[in-house]
Design an enzyme around this catalytic site. Structure first.
Site, mmCIF file in Angstrom:
data_model
loop_
_atom_site.group_PDB
_atom_site.id
_atom_site.type_symbol
_atom_site.label_atom_id
_atom_site.label_comp_id
_atom_site.label_asym_id
_atom_site.label_seq_id
_atom_site.Cartn_x
_atom_site.Cartn_y
_atom_site.Cartn_z
ATOM 1 N N LYS A 44 1.134 -1.008 0.301
ATOM 2 C CA LYS A 44 0.000 0.109 0.290
ATOM 3 C C LYS A 44 1.414 1.193 -0.286
ATOM 4 O O LYS A 44 1.587 0.872 -0.003
ATOM 5 C CB LYS A 44 -0.816 -0.251 1.570
ATOM 6 C CG LYS A 44 -1.277 1.080 1.585
ATOM 7 C CD LYS A 44 -2.242 1.408 0.920
ATOM 8 C CE LYS A 44 -3.621 2.539 0.762
ATOM 9 N NZ LYS A 44 -4.860 2.610 -0.158
ATOM 10 N N CYS A 127 -2.108 9.437 -6.596
ATOM 11 C CA CYS A 127 -3.348 9.711 -6.281
ATOM 12 C C CYS A 127 -4.309 10.636 -6.211
ATOM 13 O O CYS A 127 -3.842 12.042 -6.971
ATOM 14 C CB CYS A 127 -3.143 9.428 -4.777
ATOM 15 S SG CYS A 127 -5.157 8.931 -3.300
ATOM 16 N N ASN A 187 -2.750 4.760 -12.503
ATOM 17 C CA ASN A 187 -3.221 4.904 -11.528
ATOM 18 C C ASN A 187 -4.967 4.761 -11.982
ATOM 19 O O ASN A 187 -5.160 4.706 -12.617
ATOM 20 C CB ASN A 187 -3.569 5.643 -10.686
ATOM 21 C CG ASN A 187 -3.236 5.704 -8.506
ATOM 22 O OD1 ASN A 187 -4.541 5.411 -8.440
ATOM 23 N ND2 ASN A 187 -2.203 5.925 -8.032
ATOM 24 N N THR A 188 -6.213 4.905 -11.014
ATOM 25 C CA THR A 188 -7.011 5.355 -10.838
ATOM 26 C C THR A 188 -8.290 7.281 -11.703
ATOM 27 O O THR A 188 -7.136 7.612 -11.457
ATOM 28 C CB THR A 188 -7.935 5.187 -9.201
ATOM 29 O OG1 THR A 188 -7.554 6.125 -8.670
ATOM 30 C CG2 THR A 188 -7.756 4.004 -9.627
HETATM 31 O O1 RRO Z 1 -5.633 5.080 -0.691
HETATM 32 C C1 RRO Z 1 -6.303 5.781 -1.637
HETATM 33 O O2 RRO Z 1 -7.363 6.161 -1.634
HETATM 34 C C2 RRO Z 1 -6.146 5.263 -3.148
HETATM 35 C C3 RRO Z 1 -4.188 5.762 -3.665
HETATM 36 BR BR1 RRO Z 1 -3.140 6.169 -2.054
HETATM 37 C C4 RRO Z 1 -4.219 5.582 -4.731
HETATM 38 O O3 RRO Z 1 -2.889 5.925 -5.189
HETATM 39 N N1 RRO Z 1 -5.178 6.146 -5.662
HETATM 40 C C5 RRO Z 1 -6.518 5.719 -5.394
HETATM 41 O O4 RRO Z 1 -8.011 5.163 -6.142
HETATM 42 N N2 RRO Z 1 -6.715 5.475 -4.250
#
Ligand code: RRO
Length: 299
Positions: A44, A127, A187-188
């Site tokens: 994580k 993120c 990433n998302t």
């Molecule tokens: O922890 C999150 O809410 C999160 C992270 Br660090 C990320 O890089 N991408 C995401 O969709 N959630």
């Protein structure tokens, strides 16, 4: 068929690993991923200070995938590195530590601390919903450049950078990543879902990151383009649920892939399914994994 793949000097027994944030919160979860067959394991994202994460709900299933706004819950780098050091020898596959620093000094300390326990570092520059972290760092080229340099200068292994799925932003800012070794794409997507009865956003943080099916073709297109525009190895990530989805990423130019939402949906047995499917495909096509990488490009 041989599934071993190499990325910037680290060797993976197969090209499948978990995406950061999915089953990488603790050493025991990382161990489970290794036992299930992952070629490498990714933690994580770890921050300098401990973070509790956002209020619930933090995870919602929607029609085209999943929305999350976990808010980087983690014990902070000092605590996490202690946990990892005490069990590092249990890992036979590379351990990739994801870090989310907000400035170079933090990046330096974190890289130096994880030096003993990480085979590679993945810097989270993407993120989509955290203040002064991830995407907010990436939007500042000077800051990104200094963070990447700080990690490179204080860590011996390869340094990966995890990018957002936004094509124009990535192409505009990619120069700041010159000193990193590999790209993790992507990433998302920043997104939202609203409850029509409550008339309010569902996620505790309102905004979240969209992953799963909808992300697959978007991230794939970016991998394809970056393969032609940079010489860096690429780790593909986005909506991979089957070996066919993964093969698309290899053909686009990824040397390895990460599995996120599908690990939530199908559990860790997905690694076995992906490995067997890819082995069978390579056998039928009479082709090696290495030859497959980037084969969808014209030359
Ligand atoms: O922890 C999150 O809410 C999160 C992270 Br660090 C990320 O890089 N991408 C995401 O969709 N959630």
């Amino acid at each position: 068929m041989e599934l071993v793949t190499k990325i910037s000097g680290i060797t993976l027994r197969n090209p499948f690993m978990n995406a950061s944030g999915v089953l990488g919160q603790t050493v025991s979860l990382l161990r489970r991923l290794q036992e299930a067959g992952a070629g490498a394991v990714v933690t994580k994202s770890i921050t300098y200070e401990e973070r509790k994460g956002y209020d619930n709900p933090t995870f919602v299933k929607i029609k085209c995938g999943y929305l999350n706004a976990m808010g980087l819950p983690n014990p902070g780098f000092k605590e996490f590195s202690k946990e990892l050091s005490s069990s590092k020898e249990e890992f036979k596959v590379p351990v990739i530590v994801s870090i989310a620093p907000s400035e170079p000094k933090q990046a330096k300390e974190m890289a130096a601390t994880f030096k003993k326990v990480a085979d590679a570092i993945e810097i989270n520059l993407s993120c989509p919903h955290a203040e002064k972290l991830g995407l907010e760092v990436f939007s500042d080229m000077g800051l990104t450049e200094n963070i990447v340099k700080s990690v490179k200068d204080n860590f011996d292994g390869p340094v990966f950078c995890k990018l957002p799925p936004y094509r124009n932003e990535v192409l505009g800012l990619i120069k700041s990543l010159e000193s990193c070794d590999a790209l993790v794409v992507s990433n998302t997507i920043r997104a939202m879902v609203i409850d029509v009865k409550a008339k309010k956003p569902i996620l505790g943080n309102k905004f979240g990151g969209l992953s799963g099916r909808a992300l697959h073709p978007i991230s794939l297109a970016l991998v394809f383009e970056l393969y032609e525009k940079t010489r860096k190895p690429i780790v593909g990530v986005g909506g991979i649920e089957s070996w066919e989805d993964a093969v698309e990423f290899f053909l686009a130019g990824a040397s390895a892939v990460q599995i996120g939402s599908a690990l939530e949906k199908k559990g860790t047995t997905i690694f076995k399914e992906l490995i067997e499917g890819l082995e069978e495909y390579l056998k039928e096509e009479k082709i090696g994994l290495e030859e497959l990488i980037g084969l969808a490009h014209d030359s």
